[in-house]
Write a protein that holds these residues in place. Structure first.
Motif, PDB file in Angstrom:
ATOM      1  N   HIS A  61       0.822  -1.206   0.000  1.00 17.97           N
ATOM      2  CA  HIS A  61       0.000   0.000   0.000  1.00 17.97           C
ATOM      3  C   HIS A  61       0.859   1.261   0.000  1.00 17.97           C
ATOM      4  O   HIS A  61       0.533   2.258  -0.660  1.00 17.97           O
ATOM      5  CB  HIS A  61      -0.918   0.009   1.218  1.00 17.97           C
ATOM      6  CG  HIS A  61      -2.121  -0.872   1.091  1.00 17.97           C
ATOM      7  ND1 HIS A  61      -3.034  -0.753   0.061  1.00 17.97           N
ATOM      8  CD2 HIS A  61      -2.571  -1.897   1.874  1.00 17.97           C
ATOM      9  CE1 HIS A  61      -3.993  -1.654   0.202  1.00 17.97           C
ATOM     10  NE2 HIS A  61      -3.734  -2.363   1.286  1.00 17.97           N
ATOM     11  N   PRO A 104      -2.691   3.589  -0.547  1.00 23.49           N
ATOM     12  CA  PRO A 104      -3.522   3.089   0.555  1.00 23.49           C
ATOM     13  C   PRO A 104      -4.946   2.809   0.124  1.00 23.49           C
ATOM     14  O   PRO A 104      -5.463   3.423  -0.810  1.00 23.49           O
ATOM     15  CB  PRO A 104      -3.466   4.225   1.584  1.00 23.49           C
ATOM     16  CG  PRO A 104      -3.178   5.447   0.781  1.00 23.49           C
ATOM     17  CD  PRO A 104      -2.318   5.009  -0.367  1.00 23.49           C
ATOM     18  N   ASP A 105      -5.567   1.868   0.805  1.00 18.84           N
ATOM     19  CA  ASP A 105      -6.997   1.632   0.620  1.00 18.84           C
ATOM     20  C   ASP A 105      -7.771   2.855   1.090  1.00 18.84           C
ATOM     21  O   ASP A 105      -7.335   3.585   1.988  1.00 18.84           O
ATOM     22  CB  ASP A 105      -7.450   0.420   1.448  1.00 18.84           C
ATOM     23  CG  ASP A 105      -7.428  -0.865   0.641  1.00 18.84           C
ATOM     24  OD1 ASP A 105      -7.337  -0.793  -0.596  1.00 18.84           O
ATOM     25  OD2 ASP A 105      -7.480  -1.938   1.265  1.00 18.84           O
ATOM     26  N   VAL A 107      -3.519  -5.862  -3.831  1.00 20.60           N
ATOM     27  CA  VAL A 107      -2.823  -6.137  -2.565  1.00 20.60           C
ATOM     28  C   VAL A 107      -3.265  -7.461  -1.948  1.00 20.60           C
ATOM     29  O   VAL A 107      -2.420  -8.293  -1.581  1.00 20.60           O
ATOM     30  CB  VAL A 107      -2.992  -4.966  -1.576  1.00 20.60           C
ATOM     31  CG1 VAL A 107      -2.445  -5.338  -0.195  1.00 20.60           C
ATOM     32  CG2 VAL A 107      -2.282  -3.726  -2.102  1.00 20.60           C
ATOM     33  N   ALA A 121      -0.833   4.847   4.484  1.00 17.14           N
ATOM     34  CA  ALA A 121      -0.282   3.531   4.787  1.00 17.14           C
ATOM     35  C   ALA A 121       0.658   3.647   5.982  1.00 17.14           C
ATOM     36  O   ALA A 121       1.547   4.503   6.000  1.00 17.14           O
ATOM     37  CB  ALA A 121       0.456   2.980   3.580  1.00 17.14           C
TER      38      ALA A 121
END
Length: 286
Positions: A120, A126-127, A199, A255
């Motif tokens: 990430h 990042p999500d 991911v 992240a």
């Protein structure tokens, strides 16, 4: 040296066809349930499908049906005359092996999580916070009934069906025809592909390699089920409200990495425990 062919082996094209069947079944069931939900609740299809994807019970049913169908078809086409337990390498193991494997799974959750954090941070970004909160809401039980659902799904049914398909059918079926290396690579890659997002796919591929090596070493899928179940259980047993750990169970727009002490010592201990499980099984069969 050419690997001797076993009549119970699984051809690569057959494994690929079963993977396509698995993905098609899961995707089709999701769309069907989403369509039904949109009609019943007068919602747009994307919103209805999104709600299905946030419902742990429905997701579990979808996964069980999709992977169960591939298992049933695979056994029927490629190993119809062998008892199911033998065909899927459900070979009994020493109970101590299972205990050691569960302890290894607890340890390995943290380095695997850090692998996701690194991906990430440096590769995929990042999500979204919304996605993280949705996942957290699914696996953090808020009632006794929901707790039973989460444990039964995430730490029991899902690990079992995934190990039976990807190790029991794919790994050992391919291994009988092509040897350990090819079978391990393909079955682990398939395990990653079925997880969809980049991911989780990488995470699952690496985890699948560990589970596959363990299965080949012990000649059974039971140790892999034990490790897999323990890996999945850790986030349930350590929710944010009980023990917040940045980079593990605390949603963040950025992240975040785990501290080194929570990555490298658990990794070494987890791998050592897997080696111990292998030794226990070798001693058992000597």
């Amino acid at each position: 040296m050419t690997q001797p062919r076993d009549d119970r082996s699984l051809p690569a094209f057959g494994a690929l066809a079963l993977l396509v069947l698995t993905v098609a079944m899961m995707y089709g069931l999701t769309l069907l349930l989403g369509f039904t939900y949109s009609l019943l609740h007068d919602l747009p299809m994307p919103e209805a499908t999104g709600r299905i994807q946030r419902d742990l019970a429905l997701l579990t049913v979808i996964q069980l049906l999709g992977m169960g169908a591939a298992l049933a078809v695979g056994l029927r086409l490629f190993d119809p005359d062998t008892p199911v337990a033998e065909a899927l390498s459900l070979t009994p193991v020493n109970p101590a092996t299972l205990g050691v494997c569960m302890a290894a799974g607890v340890c390995l959750q943290f380095p695997l999580t850090e692998l996701s954090n690194a991906l990430h941070a440096h590769v995929f970004g990042p999500d979204s916070l919304e996605r993280q909160l949705a996942i957290q809401n699914m696996i953090e039980p808020h009632s006794f009934g929901q707790g039973l659902l989460v444990v039964g799904s995430v730490a029991a049914l899902v690990p079992a069906i995934e190990e039976l398909l990807f190790r029991g059918l794919f790994l050992f079926g391919l291994q009988r025809r092509y040897g350990n290396g090819f079978a391990l690579l393909v079955s682990s890659s398939f395990f990653g592909i079925v997880h969809g997002q980049p991911v989780p796919a990488v995470y699952a591929t690496v985890a699948g390699m560990l589970f596959g090596v363990l299965a080949l070493a012990t000649r059974s899928v039971w140790p892999g089920i034990a490790v897999h179940a323990a890996v999945n259980a850790v986030p349930i047993l350590l929710p944010e409200h009980l023990l917040p750990i940045a980079g593990f169970n605390v949603p963040s727009e950025q992240a975040v990495h785990l501290p080194a002490w929570l990555v490298w010592p658990p990794l070494a201990l987890g791998l050592g425990l897997l080696a111990l499980a292998r030794r226990i099984e070798y001693a058992e069969r000597a």
